[in-house]
Design a protein around this motif. Structure first.
Motif, PDB file in Angstrom:
ATOM      1  N   VAL A 140       0.849  -1.201   0.000  1.00 40.43           N
ATOM      2  CA  VAL A 140       0.000   0.000   0.000  1.00 40.43           C
ATOM      3  C   VAL A 140       0.885   1.252   0.000  1.00 40.43           C
ATOM      4  CG1 VAL A 140      -1.691   1.315   1.338  1.00 40.43           C
ATOM      5  CG2 VAL A 140      -1.899  -1.173   1.150  1.00 40.43           C
ATOM      6  N   LEU A 141       1.953   1.228   0.801  1.00 40.00           N
ATOM      7  CA  LEU A 141       2.836   2.398   0.864  1.00 40.00           C
ATOM      8  C   LEU A 141       3.549   2.636  -0.461  1.00 40.00           C
ATOM      9  CD1 LEU A 141       4.411   2.124   4.419  1.00 40.00           C
ATOM     10  CD2 LEU A 141       2.845   3.857   3.551  1.00 40.00           C
ATOM     11  N   VAL A 142       3.945   1.550  -1.130  1.00 38.75           N
ATOM     12  CA  VAL A 142       4.593   1.718  -2.435  1.00 38.75           C
ATOM     13  C   VAL A 142       3.600   2.378  -3.396  1.00 38.75           C
ATOM     14  CG1 VAL A 142       5.600   0.509  -4.426  1.00 38.75           C
ATOM     15  CG2 VAL A 142       6.180  -0.215  -2.109  1.00 38.75           C
ATOM     16  N   ALA A 143       2.345   1.931  -3.355  1.00 38.78           N
ATOM     17  CA  ALA A 143       1.334   2.529  -4.234  1.00 38.78           C
ATOM     18  C   ALA A 143       1.150   4.017  -3.912  1.00 38.78           C
ATOM     19  CB  ALA A 143       0.014   1.779  -4.090  1.00 38.78           C
ATOM     20  N   CYS A 144       1.084   4.369  -2.618  1.00 40.56           N
ATOM     21  CA  CYS A 144       0.944   5.784  -2.225  1.00 40.56           C
ATOM     22  C   CYS A 144       2.138   6.585  -2.717  1.00 40.56           C
ATOM     23  CB  CYS A 144       0.896   5.945  -0.717  1.00 40.56           C
ATOM     24  SG  CYS A 144      -0.528   5.231   0.032  1.00 40.56           S
TER      25      CYS A 144
ATOM     26  N   HIS B 167      -0.132  13.156   3.426  1.00 38.88           N
ATOM     27  CA  HIS B 167      -0.724  13.559   2.151  1.00 38.88           C
ATOM     28  C   HIS B 167      -1.907  12.724   1.692  1.00 38.88           C
ATOM     29  CE1 HIS B 167       2.655  16.232   1.599  1.00 38.88           C
ATOM     30  NE2 HIS B 167       2.072  16.694   0.516  1.00 38.88           N
ATOM     31  N   ILE B 168      -2.171  11.602   2.368  1.00 40.75           N
ATOM     32  CA  ILE B 168      -3.228  10.777   1.792  1.00 40.75           C
ATOM     33  C   ILE B 168      -4.410  10.642   2.738  1.00 40.75           C
ATOM     34  CG2 ILE B 168      -1.835   9.422   0.171  1.00 40.75           C
ATOM     35  CD1 ILE B 168      -1.478   7.390   2.285  1.00 40.75           C
ATOM     36  N   HIS B 169      -5.516  10.345   2.127  1.00 41.93           N
ATOM     37  CA  HIS B 169      -6.758  10.159   2.859  1.00 41.93           C
ATOM     38  C   HIS B 169      -6.598   8.948   3.796  1.00 41.93           C
ATOM     39  CE1 HIS B 169     -10.913  10.982   3.449  1.00 41.93           C
ATOM     40  NE2 HIS B 169     -11.224   9.715   3.275  1.00 41.93           N
ATOM     41  N   GLY B 170      -6.936   9.108   5.064  1.00 38.73           N
ATOM     42  CA  GLY B 170      -6.799   7.999   6.009  1.00 38.73           C
ATOM     43  C   GLY B 170      -5.352   7.749   6.386  1.00 38.73           C
ATOM     44  N   GLY B 171      -4.502   8.740   6.106  1.00 36.88           N
ATOM     45  CA  GLY B 171      -3.069   8.571   6.337  1.00 36.88           C
ATOM     46  C   GLY B 171      -2.726   8.325   7.804  1.00 36.88           C
ATOM     47  N   GLN B 172      -3.514   8.904   8.707  1.00 35.11           N
ATOM     48  CA  GLN B 172      -3.181   8.720  10.119  1.00 35.11           C
ATOM     49  C   GLN B 172      -3.198   7.236  10.488  1.00 35.11           C
ATOM     50  OE1 GLN B 172      -5.559  10.813  13.037  1.00 35.11           O
ATOM     51  NE2 GLN B 172      -4.378   9.924  14.731  1.00 35.11           N
ATOM     52  N   TRP B 173      -4.246   6.527  10.035  1.00 33.74           N
ATOM     53  CA  TRP B 173      -4.363   5.120  10.432  1.00 33.74           C
ATOM     54  C   TRP B 173      -3.367   4.237   9.695  1.00 33.74           C
ATOM     55  CZ3 TRP B 173      -5.728   5.206  14.942  1.00 33.74           C
ATOM     56  CH2 TRP B 173      -6.592   6.212  15.375  1.00 33.74           C
ATOM     57  N   LEU B 174      -3.070   4.684   8.465  1.00 32.27           N
ATOM     58  CA  LEU B 174      -2.030   3.971   7.726  1.00 32.27           C
ATOM     59  C   LEU B 174      -0.704   4.102   8.493  1.00 32.27           C
ATOM     60  CD1 LEU B 174      -1.912   2.489   5.003  1.00 32.27           C
ATOM     61  CD2 LEU B 174      -0.911   4.550   4.031  1.00 32.27           C
ATOM     62  N   GLY B 175      -0.446   5.298   8.994  1.00 35.55           N
ATOM     63  CA  GLY B 175       0.779   5.557   9.762  1.00 35.55           C
ATOM     64  C   GLY B 175       0.833   4.727  11.040  1.00 35.55           C
ATOM     65  N   VAL B 176      -0.294   4.704  11.739  1.00 39.36           N
ATOM     66  CA  VAL B 176      -0.350   3.924  12.987  1.00 39.36           C
ATOM     67  C   VAL B 176      -0.054   2.461  12.681  1.00 39.36           C
ATOM     68  CG1 VAL B 176      -1.890   3.081  14.796  1.00 39.36           C
ATOM     69  CG2 VAL B 176      -1.924   5.500  14.149  1.00 39.36           C
ATOM     70  N   LEU B 177      -0.728   1.956  11.644  1.00 41.15           N
ATOM     71  CA  LEU B 177      -0.550   0.554  11.294  1.00 41.15           C
ATOM     72  C   LEU B 177       0.899   0.280  10.891  1.00 41.15           C
ATOM     73  CD1 LEU B 177      -2.418  -1.818  11.161  1.00 41.15           C
ATOM     74  CD2 LEU B 177      -2.716  -1.419   8.721  1.00 41.15           C
TER      75      LEU B 177
END
Ligand code: PFF
Length: 446
Positions: free
Chosen positions: A193-197, A305-315
């Protein structure tokens, strides 16, 4: 995870458990944090090519050699070398290779815990929403705020070390292994997912060329040493950590089938993390040579920069922490197994003793980011020196010892029973281990 055999020695419950634990040991900060920053400091693709060659020609044969020692001896590094040397009428001094490994592990654990502490801090920051809509300069500031405050770093370093020793001394590695089965696949998914972002908001094309289109003329002795050292670090090779995990695999199993998936999964994580980080590095003009802060300064930009980035970061930071945790347990386990099996101390007291020694040593690395930043040798801080001496010199030296021991001291029949059934594969391995790998290490080190 492990069940005691009639002799009281513990074993992984099956091959999958062994593969998962070994992957947990191999995949860690080395892949996600260290690979990108060392690549950045060593000219990108040129480093990556040499690193892959080192993994294939030296790494895989030596992983098998180190594991074969543990597998056939079913003992900790010190006793494994001693017993096997005796059995093959060789000098008892071989046990010094085991001892060198235990010292190397303690040194690596000391700075590993400091960096593991960083991921705790970033997890906390991501949870509190610090990176939401943050600019690249705010993200850089978060890093600065961490490294300029030694007490803060000490707090996270101590917490990480307590987490490691807590698991080992409470003997709850079982629970951790069960969690690894979920966390590891999750780590791969989130990296994709991070590579795609990063591809969406960063300069993916330039990053791809940077990593995989080598500038051959950049290759020099320093790059080759760093690549060899990193191959050892990322595979957890050369210090007896793999030896110890292989000693918990059942004597009638063979190793080759378990080793190949581990190496593939390990290199894959490094590449994915490079492809997630460098597009951001180029698009947001971070210097590729930033050093240890590279990942911590690049990825939060994506979360901002991305939508829902906070939870992506936490994960992401949760999974990073987990990967670091399983590796730090692997760093400590051989030392604790040795101390407790030789009845010097119980598992619990050994864990707290080693934890304390590595924690105290870690303070030197920690201070080199701030109070001791001016103490440098040829532009290398104390942290750089501790990390590169242990990784680039001590691990390959230990690996050389294991290779010569397995290749020249142990009998081919014993080794073949541990490694694989196919004679063609076995003899190819044997000559790689006897000649090619030791020569490569010697040439590079000298
Ligand atoms: N392989 C681990 C990583 O990549 O983070 C670090 C490591 C573990 C190095 C165990 C050495 C070791 F013995």
């Amino acid at each position: 995870m492990t069940t005691p055999s009639p002799s009281g020695h513990k074993h992984w419950s099956n091959r999958l458990a062994f593969i998962i634990a070994t992957t947990g040991a191999a995949v860690g900060l080395g892949n996600i944090w260290r690979f990108p920053y060392i690549t950045g400091q060593n000219g990108g693709g040129a480093f990556v090519v040499v690193y892959v060659i080192c993994v294939l020609l030296v790494g895989i044969p030596l992983v098998l050699a180190e594991m074969a020692i543990g597998h056939s001896a079913q003992k900790n590094p010190l006793d494994a070398l001693r017993t096997l040397a005796k059995k093959h009428n060789a000098s008892e001094h071989w046990r010094w290779v085991g001892l060198l490994g235990l010292i190397t592990l303690t040194v690596i654990l000391s700075f590993y815990s400091v960096i593991g502490g960083f991921s705790l801090y970033y997890l906390f920051k991501a949870l509190s929403g610090t990176f939401n809509h943050a600019s690249a300069s705010t993200v850089a500031l978060v890093w600065q705020q961490l490294v300029t405050h030694p007490w803060q770093m000490l707090f996270w370093h101590s917490l990480f070390m307590l987490m490691t020793m807590g698991v080992i001394s409470a003997g709850v590695i079982n629970g951790l292994e069960r969690a690894t089965k979920i966390m590891m696949p999750a780590l791969y998914i989130i990296l994709f997912v991070l590579v795609a972002c990063a591809a969406k908001i960063g300069d993916f094309h330039r990053a791809f060329l940077y990593l995989f289109h080598p500038n051959w003329h950049l290759i020099n002795a320093h790059i080759v040493i760093s690549a060899l050292g990193h191959a050892f670090f990322t595979l957890a090779l050369g210090a007896g950590a793999l030896l110890t995990y292989a000693s918990y695999s059942k004597p009638n199993s063979t190793l080759l089938g378990s080793v190949i998936p581990v190496v593939i999964l390990d290199v894959l994580v490094a590449f994915l993390s490079g492809l997630a980080i460098f597009p951001l590095v180029f698009a947001f003009h971070l210097p590729v040579t930033s050093g240890p802060g590279l990942m911590y300064q690049a990825l939060p930009i994506a979360f901002a920069h991305i939508h829902g980035g906070q939870w992506l970061g936490v994960l992401f930071f949760l999974l990073l922490l987990f990967a670091a945790w399983t590796s730090s347990i692997n760093l400590a386990e051989p030392i604790i197994a040795t101390l407790s099996q030789r009845a010097y101390a119980s598992r619990r007291s050994s864990a707290w003793l080693i934890g304390f020694v590595a924690w105290a040593l870690g303070i030197a690395s920690l201070l080199s980011f701030n109070i001791l930043a001016h103490v440098q040798w040829h532009h290398h801080t104390v942290f750089d020196l501790i990390s590169s001496t242990s990784t680039d010199y001590l691990l390959p030296l230990g690996g050389l010892g294991f290779a010569v021991f397995a290749g020249w001291v142990m009998s081919p029949a014993t080794l073949k029973a541990s490694i694989c059934k196919s004679s063609v594969v076995f003899y190819s391995w044997l000559w790689l281990t006897r000649i090619v790998a030791p020569l490569a290490i010697l040439l590079i080190l000298l």
